[in-house]
Design an enzyme around this catalytic site. Structure first.
Site, PDB file in Angstrom:
ATOM      1  N   ARG A   1      -4.037  -3.218  -4.235  1.00  7.64           N
ATOM      2  CA  ARG A   1      -5.330  -3.283  -4.027  1.00  7.64           C
ATOM      3  C   ARG A   1      -6.337  -1.979  -3.745  1.00  7.64           C
ATOM      4  O   ARG A   1      -7.121  -2.102  -4.603  1.00  7.64           O
ATOM      5  CB  ARG A   1      -5.120  -2.997  -2.426  1.00  7.64           C
ATOM      6  CG  ARG A   1      -4.292  -4.714  -2.036  1.00  7.64           C
ATOM      7  CD  ARG A   1      -4.696  -5.071  -0.104  1.00  7.64           C
ATOM      8  NE  ARG A   1      -5.172  -4.739   0.176  1.00  7.64           N
ATOM      9  CZ  ARG A   1      -6.098  -5.605   0.443  1.00  7.64           C
ATOM     10  NH1 ARG A   1      -6.784  -6.722  -0.137  1.00  7.64           N
ATOM     11  NH2 ARG A   1      -7.989  -5.598   1.259  1.00  7.64           N
TER      12      ARG A   1
ATOM     13  N   TYR B   1      -8.377  -2.646  -6.600  1.00  9.61           N
ATOM     14  CA  TYR B   1      -9.715  -3.224  -6.256  1.00  9.61           C
ATOM     15  C   TYR B   1     -11.059  -2.938  -5.394  1.00  9.61           C
ATOM     16  O   TYR B   1     -12.249  -2.699  -5.308  1.00  9.61           O
ATOM     17  CB  TYR B   1      -9.083  -4.564  -4.826  1.00  9.61           C
ATOM     18  CG  TYR B   1     -10.386  -4.769  -4.616  1.00  9.61           C
ATOM     19  CD1 TYR B   1     -10.883  -6.179  -4.786  1.00  9.61           C
ATOM     20  CD2 TYR B   1     -10.423  -5.042  -2.184  1.00  9.61           C
ATOM     21  CE1 TYR B   1     -12.292  -6.494  -4.059  1.00  9.61           C
ATOM     22  CE2 TYR B   1     -11.464  -5.522  -1.921  1.00  9.61           C
ATOM     23  CZ  TYR B   1     -12.320  -6.213  -2.431  1.00  9.61           C
ATOM     24  OH  TYR B   1     -13.239  -6.871  -2.020  1.00  9.61           O
ATOM     25  N   TYR B   2     -10.017  -1.547  -4.822  1.00 13.89           N
ATOM     26  CA  TYR B   2     -10.848  -0.763  -4.011  1.00 13.89           C
ATOM     27  C   TYR B   2     -11.345   0.424  -4.983  1.00 13.89           C
ATOM     28  O   TYR B   2     -12.651   1.190  -4.312  1.00 13.89           O
ATOM     29  CB  TYR B   2     -10.305   0.193  -2.196  1.00 13.89           C
ATOM     30  CG  TYR B   2     -10.134  -1.021  -1.527  1.00 13.89           C
ATOM     31  CD1 TYR B   2     -10.969  -1.503  -1.107  1.00 13.89           C
ATOM     32  CD2 TYR B   2      -8.506  -1.728  -1.086  1.00 13.89           C
ATOM     33  CE1 TYR B   2     -10.977  -2.568  -0.087  1.00 13.89           C
ATOM     34  CE2 TYR B   2      -8.811  -2.506  -0.140  1.00 13.89           C
ATOM     35  CZ  TYR B   2     -10.008  -2.772   0.639  1.00 13.89           C
ATOM     36  OH  TYR B   2      -9.169  -3.739   1.668  1.00 13.89           O
ATOM     37  N   ARG B   3     -11.034   0.059  -6.298  1.00 11.90           N
ATOM     38  CA  ARG B   3     -11.996   1.170  -6.890  1.00 11.90           C
ATOM     39  C   ARG B   3     -13.952   1.033  -7.176  1.00 11.90           C
ATOM     40  O   ARG B   3     -14.293   1.310  -7.154  1.00 11.90           O
ATOM     41  CB  ARG B   3     -11.318   1.752  -8.155  1.00 11.90           C
ATOM     42  CG  ARG B   3     -10.079   2.348  -7.673  1.00 11.90           C
ATOM     43  CD  ARG B   3      -9.054   2.127  -9.034  1.00 11.90           C
ATOM     44  NE  ARG B   3      -8.125   3.514  -8.356  1.00 11.90           N
ATOM     45  CZ  ARG B   3      -7.797   4.586  -9.631  1.00 11.90           C
ATOM     46  NH1 ARG B   3      -8.568   5.310  -9.901  1.00 11.90           N
ATOM     47  NH2 ARG B   3      -6.284   5.008  -8.955  1.00 11.90           N
ATOM     48  N   ASN B   4     -13.432  -0.600  -7.290  1.00 10.42           N
ATOM     49  CA  ASN B   4     -14.851  -1.128  -7.719  1.00 10.42           C
ATOM     50  C   ASN B   4     -15.275  -2.372  -6.693  1.00 10.42           C
ATOM     51  O   ASN B   4     -14.897  -3.197  -7.650  1.00 10.42           O
ATOM     52  CB  ASN B   4     -15.746  -1.327  -8.957  1.00 10.42           C
ATOM     53  CG  ASN B   4     -16.166  -1.400  -9.317  1.00 10.42           C
ATOM     54  OD1 ASN B   4     -17.437  -1.937  -8.660  1.00 10.42           O
ATOM     55  ND2 ASN B   4     -17.594  -0.765 -10.283  1.00 10.42           N
TER      56      ASN B   4
END
Length: 143
Positions: A2, A5-8
């Protein structure tokens, strides 16, 4: 995963995109997720009251419970494997429903996940006869 995913978020759009990319990289390289320092968040639970029973043979038997909360994630499978390897003579019990999903969950513990058969991460526990199905079975309903 996750975190990746949350990095971009705009680049990936959905968590499943990251999951597929990581699975493809792992399969292509013939390695495990841990080799890439990437893993999914654990969803399983472990309960233990630190109770250790000493058997008449002198062996200690630790009692604990692992709950995969449905289909087991990688961390739950790895933890169960660690416990099984640490105590090779201790039987492992699985309490699953007597329906197709319960049997499939039991199969994931014994043989691994069909969806991730290409990854060594998802190979079954290889517990064979040590993994015992505990609970009601369909055949019990007809007795």
């Amino acid at each position: 995963m996750r975190d990746v995913y949350y990095r971009n978020v705009p680049l990936f759009g959905q968590q499943r995109v990251v999951d597929n990319i990581v699975d493809d990289l792992v399969a292509t390289a013939g390695l495990k997720r841990e080799d890439f320092h990437v893993c999914a968040s654990a969803k399983g639970l472990v309960a233990s009251d630190c109770l250790i029973v000493t058997l008449t043979t002198g062996d200690d038997l630790p009692l604990s419970s692992t709950n995969g909360k449905g289909y087991p994630d990688l961390a739950t499978l790895q933890f169960t494997r660690l416990v099984a390897d640490s105590f090779p003579r201790v039987p492992i019990y699985a309490l699953v429903d007597a329906d197709p999903h319960g049997i499939d969950i039991l199969s994931v513990y014994t043989h691994g996940s069909r969806a991730n058969a290409h990854s060594a991460d998802h190979a079954g526990l290889g517990l064979g006869p040590r993994l015992r199905w505990m609970g009601v079975k369909a055949t019990d309903l007809w007795r």
